[in-house]
Design an enzyme around this catalytic site. Structure first.
Site, mmCIF file in Angstrom:
data_model
loop_
_atom_site.group_PDB
_atom_site.id
_atom_site.type_symbol
_atom_site.label_atom_id
_atom_site.label_comp_id
_atom_site.label_asym_id
_atom_site.label_seq_id
_atom_site.Cartn_x
_atom_site.Cartn_y
_atom_site.Cartn_z
ATOM 1 N N THR A 29 1.066 39.453 -84.350
ATOM 2 C CA THR A 29 2.413 39.422 -83.908
ATOM 3 C C THR A 29 1.821 39.645 -81.882
ATOM 4 O OG1 THR A 29 3.877 39.918 -85.184
ATOM 5 C CG2 THR A 29 4.521 39.781 -83.591
ATOM 6 N N GLY A 30 2.256 38.721 -81.535
ATOM 7 C CA GLY A 30 2.131 38.579 -79.690
ATOM 8 C C GLY A 30 2.343 37.316 -79.134
ATOM 9 N N SER A 31 2.150 37.352 -77.707
ATOM 10 C CA SER A 31 1.387 36.053 -77.108
ATOM 11 C C SER A 31 0.130 36.124 -77.046
ATOM 12 C CB SER A 31 1.641 36.367 -75.349
ATOM 13 O OG SER A 31 0.712 37.652 -75.259
ATOM 14 N N THR A 32 -0.314 36.417 -77.830
ATOM 15 C CA THR A 32 -2.570 36.205 -77.811
ATOM 16 C C THR A 32 -1.859 35.527 -78.770
ATOM 17 O OG1 THR A 32 -2.409 37.913 -76.307
ATOM 18 C CG2 THR A 32 -4.227 37.424 -77.496
ATOM 19 N N ALA A 82 -3.735 43.266 -78.999
ATOM 20 C CA ALA A 82 -3.465 45.242 -78.433
ATOM 21 C C ALA A 82 -2.618 45.132 -77.586
ATOM 22 C CB ALA A 82 -4.563 45.888 -78.493
ATOM 23 N N LYS A 93 -0.577 49.672 -79.248
ATOM 24 C CA LYS A 93 -0.706 48.744 -80.549
ATOM 25 C C LYS A 93 1.293 48.599 -80.142
ATOM 26 C CE LYS A 93 -1.264 45.901 -82.801
ATOM 27 N NZ LYS A 93 -1.235 44.975 -81.897
ATOM 28 N N GLY A 96 5.716 44.820 -78.573
ATOM 29 C CA GLY A 96 6.141 43.780 -79.828
ATOM 30 C C GLY A 96 6.937 44.942 -80.484
ATOM 31 N N GLU A 102 2.034 45.981 -88.706
ATOM 32 C CA GLU A 102 0.369 45.322 -88.373
ATOM 33 C C GLU A 102 -0.117 46.608 -88.429
ATOM 34 O OE1 GLU A 102 1.857 43.462 -83.800
ATOM 35 O OE2 GLU A 102 1.437 45.156 -83.738
ATOM 36 N N LYS A 120 -6.908 44.930 -70.636
ATOM 37 C CA LYS A 120 -5.717 45.787 -71.988
ATOM 38 C C LYS A 120 -6.838 46.680 -71.654
ATOM 39 C CE LYS A 120 -2.623 42.707 -73.029
ATOM 40 N NZ LYS A 120 -2.221 42.146 -73.976
#
Ligand code: 5RP
Length: 219
Positions: A29-32, A82, A93, A96, A102, A120
């Protein structure tokens, strides 16, 4: 590649090499991860196990079958981002809020591929980014008091409920010099569902994008 989004895209592209046709892929999950999801239609998957409702919705929109983890068995590969990573590939993590789901999917996978941009990487986890802790709603104040006794500063994440109906305490000033020990200590507080330190379920491969390209680090 100085631009952070371009670095996320580069890390996501590098992650494609770990995905095989007809596999069931664990997707974080997340923008990456969103950069990775955009690339997934180029690969024929048997399906995906999603680590959040948001990811599930995005995958479905692309026509990718969502598989319930209970029917997927052990996954070969889980790919996620992460908030922080140290030299041992231990992570924080949960920025989000999807940390519990996760961690479950990571635990159920043979290989955890983590994609990050170079912002990061840290020497010691938790100095800049707080440790998100998912807590049963009724235990919020009790858990917060236990964290304060540990010298930490928990901040209730307002207007946020996890996929499991719980709340998050973003916790500053924890001593994360021994991530494995702290991960266990936090899990032992009654009312804590899960915490955002991924030491027992650290990354196996780190794809670290920077202005010099994508570095592949393994443990
Ligand atoms: C979500 C997470 C994400 O992996 C983490 O917050 C990184 O997100 P991004 O890729 O947007 O920087 O743990 O719970």
């Amino acid at each position: 590649m100085s631009d952070q989004h371009a670095q996320k895209q580069a890390a996501a592209k590098a992650a494609l090499q770990y995905i095989e046709e007809d596999m069931i892929l664990g997707v974080g999950t997340g923008s990456t991860v969103n950069c990775l999801i955009e690339l997934l239609p180029t690969i024929r998957l048997a399906g995906a196990v999603a680590s959040s409702q948001v990811t599930e919705d995005k995958l479905r929109a692309l026509g990718i079958d969502i598989i319930d983890l209970n029917f997927a068995g052990t996954l070969d590969v889980y790919i996620d981002g992460a908030d922080e990573v140290n030299a041992n590939l231990q992570l924080i993590k949960g920025g989000g809020g999807a940390l519990t789901r996760e961690k479950i999917v990571a635990a159920a996978s043979k290989k955890f591929i983590c994609m990050v941009d170079d912002s990061k990487s840290v020497e010691i986890l938790g100095r800049q980014f707080p440790v998100p802790i998912e807590v049963l709603p009724q235990a919020r104040s009790y858990v917060a008091r236990q964290l304060v006794q540990m010298g930490a500063e928990p901040v209730y994440r307002e207007d946020f409920v996890t996929d499991y109906g719980n709340v998050i305490l973003d916790t500053y000033d924890l001593d994360v010099s021994d991530p494995s020990a702290l991960e266990q200590q936090l899990n032992n507080i009654v009312g804590v569902v899960c915490n955002g330190i991924f030491a027992a379920n650290q990354a196996d491969v780190l794809l670290k994008a920077s202005s010099n390209g994508v570095q592949v680090l393994t443990r």
